[in-house]
Design a protein around this motif. Structure first.
Motif, PDB file in Angstrom:
ATOM      1  N   LEU A 139       0.827  -1.396  -0.441  1.00 37.75           N
ATOM      2  CA  LEU A 139      -0.049   0.339  -0.094  1.00 37.75           C
ATOM      3  C   LEU A 139       1.200   1.838   0.309  1.00 37.75           C
ATOM      4  N   SER A 140       1.975   0.833   0.420  1.00 37.02           N
ATOM      5  CA  SER A 140       3.198   2.917   0.686  1.00 37.02           C
ATOM      6  C   SER A 140       3.568   2.940  -0.858  1.00 37.02           C
ATOM      7  N   ARG A 141       4.145   1.997  -1.214  1.00 42.03           N
ATOM      8  CA  ARG A 141       4.538   1.697  -2.745  1.00 42.03           C
ATOM      9  C   ARG A 141       3.306   2.769  -3.795  1.00 42.03           C
ATOM     10  N   GLU A 142       1.600   1.757  -3.627  1.00 39.25           N
ATOM     11  CA  GLU A 142       1.142   1.694  -4.546  1.00 39.25           C
ATOM     12  C   GLU A 142       0.657   3.898  -4.015  1.00 39.25           C
ATOM     13  N   MET A 143       0.550   4.716  -3.402  1.00 37.40           N
ATOM     14  CA  MET A 143      -0.025   5.504  -2.838  1.00 37.40           C
ATOM     15  C   MET A 143       0.887   6.615  -2.726  1.00 37.40           C
ATOM     16  N   ASN A 144       2.515   5.793  -3.083  1.00 38.58           N
ATOM     17  CA  ASN A 144       3.418   7.447  -3.819  1.00 38.58           C
ATOM     18  C   ASN A 144       3.454   7.885  -5.100  1.00 38.58           C
ATOM     19  N   THR A 261       4.573  13.516   1.363  1.00 34.12           N
ATOM     20  CA  THR A 261       3.957  13.524   2.815  1.00 34.12           C
ATOM     21  C   THR A 261       2.318  13.180   2.651  1.00 34.12           C
ATOM     22  N   THR A 262       1.676  13.010   1.082  1.00 35.09           N
ATOM     23  CA  THR A 262       0.370  13.016   0.930  1.00 35.09           C
ATOM     24  C   THR A 262       0.488  10.837   1.255  1.00 35.09           C
ATOM     25  N   ALA A 263       1.222  10.502   0.076  1.00 44.37           N
ATOM     26  CA  ALA A 263       1.068   9.623   0.360  1.00 44.37           C
ATOM     27  C   ALA A 263       1.790   8.706   1.436  1.00 44.37           C
ATOM     28  N   ASN A 264       2.126   9.324   2.798  1.00 44.48           N
ATOM     29  CA  ASN A 264       2.066   8.969   4.077  1.00 44.48           C
ATOM     30  C   ASN A 264       1.264   8.716   4.859  1.00 44.48           C
ATOM     31  N   ALA A 265       0.380   9.934   4.285  1.00 41.74           N
ATOM     32  CA  ALA A 265      -0.550  10.492   5.101  1.00 41.74           C
ATOM     33  C   ALA A 265      -1.724   9.412   4.839  1.00 41.74           C
ATOM     34  N   LEU A 266      -1.871   8.745   3.423  1.00 37.62           N
ATOM     35  CA  LEU A 266      -3.036   7.993   2.941  1.00 37.62           C
ATOM     36  C   LEU A 266      -2.528   6.924   3.479  1.00 37.62           C
ATOM     37  N   THR A 267      -1.185   6.478   3.022  1.00 37.55           N
ATOM     38  CA  THR A 267      -1.004   4.675   3.915  1.00 37.55           C
ATOM     39  C   THR A 267      -0.982   4.335   5.248  1.00 37.55           C
ATOM     40  N   ALA A 423       3.401  -2.410  12.495  1.00 33.84           N
ATOM     41  CA  ALA A 423       4.506  -1.332  11.117  1.00 33.84           C
ATOM     42  C   ALA A 423       5.538  -0.601  12.028  1.00 33.84           C
ATOM     43  N   ASP A 424       6.818  -0.789  11.630  1.00 33.89           N
ATOM     44  CA  ASP A 424       7.494  -0.243  12.879  1.00 33.89           C
ATOM     45  C   ASP A 424       7.702   1.235  11.537  1.00 33.89           C
ATOM     46  N   LEU A 425       8.283   1.874  12.288  1.00 36.38           N
ATOM     47  CA  LEU A 425       8.781   3.237  11.860  1.00 36.38           C
ATOM     48  C   LEU A 425       9.413   4.115  11.637  1.00 36.38           C
ATOM     49  N   TRP A 426       9.644   4.481   9.916  1.00 38.92           N
ATOM     50  CA  TRP A 426      10.749   5.040   9.508  1.00 38.92           C
ATOM     51  C   TRP A 426      10.930   6.679   9.879  1.00 38.92           C
ATOM     52  N   PRO A 427      11.555   7.420  11.329  1.00 33.87           N
ATOM     53  CA  PRO A 427      10.825   8.901  11.228  1.00 33.87           C
ATOM     54  C   PRO A 427      12.730   9.569  10.130  1.00 33.87           C
ATOM     55  N   GLY A 428      12.435  10.241   8.864  1.00 38.54           N
ATOM     56  CA  GLY A 428      13.481  10.566   8.338  1.00 38.54           C
ATOM     57  C   GLY A 428      12.723  12.075   8.257  1.00 38.54           C
ATOM     58  N   ILE A 429      12.999  12.052   7.031  1.00 39.43           N
ATOM     59  CA  ILE A 429      12.691  12.935   6.800  1.00 39.43           C
ATOM     60  C   ILE A 429      11.273  13.857   7.090  1.00 39.43           C
ATOM     61  N   THR A 430       9.950  12.445   6.841  1.00 42.52           N
ATOM     62  CA  THR A 430       8.701  12.548   6.595  1.00 42.52           C
ATOM     63  C   THR A 430       8.263  11.062   6.798  1.00 42.52           C
ATOM     64  N   LEU A 431       7.686  10.950   7.909  1.00 42.88           N
ATOM     65  CA  LEU A 431       7.068   9.692   9.497  1.00 42.88           C
ATOM     66  C   LEU A 431       6.764   8.385   8.728  1.00 42.88           C
ATOM     67  N   ARG A 432       8.032   7.596   7.687  1.00 40.44           N
ATOM     68  CA  ARG A 432       7.847   6.688   6.734  1.00 40.44           C
ATOM     69  C   ARG A 432       7.187   4.906   7.463  1.00 40.44           C
ATOM     70  N   PRO A 433       6.146   4.534   6.569  1.00 40.58           N
ATOM     71  CA  PRO A 433       6.662   3.248   7.061  1.00 40.58           C
ATOM     72  C   PRO A 433       8.290   2.522   6.519  1.00 40.58           C
ATOM     73  N   ALA A 434       8.945   1.613   8.101  1.00 41.40           N
ATOM     74  CA  ALA A 434       9.744   1.524   7.759  1.00 41.40           C
ATOM     75  C   ALA A 434      10.381   0.054   5.914  1.00 41.40           C
ATOM     76  N   ALA A 435       8.920  -1.120   6.042  1.00 38.15           N
ATOM     77  CA  ALA A 435       8.475  -1.988   5.811  1.00 38.15           C
ATOM     78  C   ALA A 435       7.337  -1.859   4.161  1.00 38.15           C
ATOM     79  N   PRO A 436       7.355  -2.452   3.952  1.00 38.01           N
ATOM     80  CA  PRO A 436       6.080  -2.524   2.851  1.00 38.01           C
ATOM     81  C   PRO A 436       4.757  -2.791   3.852  1.00 38.01           C
ATOM     82  N   VAL A 437       3.616  -2.476   3.725  1.00 44.84           N
ATOM     83  CA  VAL A 437       2.929  -2.716   4.171  1.00 44.84           C
ATOM     84  C   VAL A 437       1.504  -2.994   3.017  1.00 44.84           C
TER      85      VAL A 437
END
Length: 445
Positions: A139-144, A261-267, A423-437
């Motif tokens: 889902l993360s890849r698809e929303m991106n 940012t929007t992709a992460n918010a949607l995921t 889902a593990d968090l990946w707090p980089g420039i944005t708050l991403r999932p750390a692995a596929p969702v």
């Protein structure tokens, strides 16, 4: 600004001898570091490595910092981001930033949003039509991919779906370097021929190829397409001083910030809806009531009130921008303390959005926190997913419109069931999932 009253002692915080430990924690667990500092109070102080840092967790003080643009510059993280974004809106300062913002602002006026909204729905409906029931998707890849297609179409009048994987890989590669990039020794590492540096350069070159190609295509067409890129090029052609590099910097900033940012918010919002099926059903019912069996229209956004509350609650629990930093350029009075020049002031959406003073039972997903009376009862800067002050995100209205329309377009057709694994968090420039969702879609009855 600085008052005439004497400065108090430094705010409470970890002892000075913990500076190196805090630096290691910053690299390994930045969210944990923020929570540790927050335990010392609404204003906390620490030395993280050689850097003095103030963490502010009080809404009125956060507002003072964000509106006092003459006393602060951007923090270290965004200064380092200039390696990729150049002097774009996120990283530029002072009069130059104000000038660039005035040039870009018309692209986000309300009148243009209506046209953008049609393209948002078109892409979301196309994505929804391609899906197959029972097929596992990341889902993360698809929303991106979806939000990248939307921002390319709306702001650059371009179709870059065929390049989505290359762009996604480049963005991921750059974000993987981000934790090291904000460390005190990053400038030294930049001068060394390390593999991480080569990976960053390759990723930046890949993104540059896309952006410069878009610029060249617009120049070759020689017409105003009514999009952001045409506006930037026209500003240059009219002699207002935008160089090719400045056009590139603004285009790169908006291309990346406008989809990541929007992709992460949607995921994260889909995951929360999957964990709260009654809310997912309520959202789908609202879309049917407002839109019937048709796709949502731009005018429907104003009536999709629960859908917007769902998105607001998703960004509360998982704010795409989870930390803001400002560097003091002059002494600045903050409560009973004075921030000295050179110190960093941190303000965390991650902390404030989960603060039980403003959001009782803060880990519970509850879109009705955003009913008008409840929202009005909270201080303004208890919730600031798009920042604030003169540096507030220029695309805030764009992001709200896109988020609501994408949720509505997909929810009217599909129930999105996300794997229950945390889902593990990946707090980089944005708050991403750390692995596929991973998720599976089931058709709505």
């Amino acid at each position: 600004m600085l008052t005439s009253s004497p400065a108090a002692a430094l705010p409470p915080g970890p002892p000075g001898r913990a500076a190196l430990r805090l630096l290691r924690t910053l690299e390994r667990d930045p969210l944990g570091l923020l929570e540790e500092l927050r335990s010392f109070g609404s204003i906390a102080y620490a030395r993280i490595g050689p850097q003095p840092v103030f963490l502010v967790s009080e809404p009125d003080l956060i507002e003072r910092v964000l509106v006092s643009h003459d006393a602060f510059t951007k923090g270290h993280a965004l200064q380092r981001s200039k390696q990729l974004l150049g002097e774009g809106l996120l990283t530029s300062e002072g009069a130059f930033h104000l000038r660039q913002r005035r040039l870009v602002q018309p692209a986000f006026h309300r009148a243009r949003l209506h046209g953008y909204a049609r393209a948002m729905v078109e892409h979301a409906e196309r994505w929804a039509a391609r899906q197959q029931p029972g097929v596992r998707i990341d889902l993360s890849r698809e929303m991106n991919r979806l939000t990248l297609a939307i921002v390319a179409r709306t702001l650059f009048d371009a179709d870059i779906e065929s390049e989505a994987d290359e762009i996604g890989e480049a963005v991921t590669s750059i974000l993987e370097q981000f934790k090291l990039a904000v460390m005190p020794w990053a400038a030294i590492l930049d001068r060394l021929p390390l593999p991480r540096r080569f990976r960053f350069e390759r990723a930046r070159q890949a993104l540059d190829r896309v952006v410069y190609r878009l610029i060249e295509e617009h120049r070759a067409a020689g017409v105003d397409r009514g999009d952001l890129l045409s506006m930037l090029l026209a500003a240059q052609d009219e002699g207002r001083g935008m160089t090719d590099l400045q056009v590139r910097d603004e285009a790169m900033t908006l291309l990346l910030a406008g989809h990541e940012t929007t992709a992460n918010a949607l995921t994260w919002t889909w995951k929360l809806l999957s964990e709260n099926p009654a809310c997912a059903t309520r959202l789908a019912d609202e879309v049917r009531q407002v839109c019937g069996d048709a796709p949502p229209t731009p005018d429907a956004v104003a009536s999709l009130l629960f859908t917007r509350r769902v998105l607001a609650e998703g960004m509360r629990l998982y704010p795409p921008a989870w930390l803001l930093g400002r560097r003091a350029t002059a002494p600045f009075a903050l409560g009973d303390y004075v921030v000295p020049p050179g110190a960093i002031v941190l303000m965390s959406q991650w902390l404030m959005h989960r603060d039980s003073r403003f959001f009782p039972d803060p880990l519970r997903f509850d879109p009705d926190r955003w009913l008008p009376d409840a929202e009005a009862s909270r201080p303004r800067f208890a919730y600031f997913p798009f920042g604030g002050g003169n540096r507030v995100c220029i695309g805030e209205s764009f992001a709200w419109t896109e988020g609501v329309l994408v949720l509505a377009s997909i929810a009217r057709r599909w129930h999105v069931a996300v794997d229950s694994t945390p889902a593990d968090l990946w707090p980089g420039i944005t708050l991403r999932p750390a692995a596929p969702v991973w998720a599976e879609l089931t058709p709505r009855a």
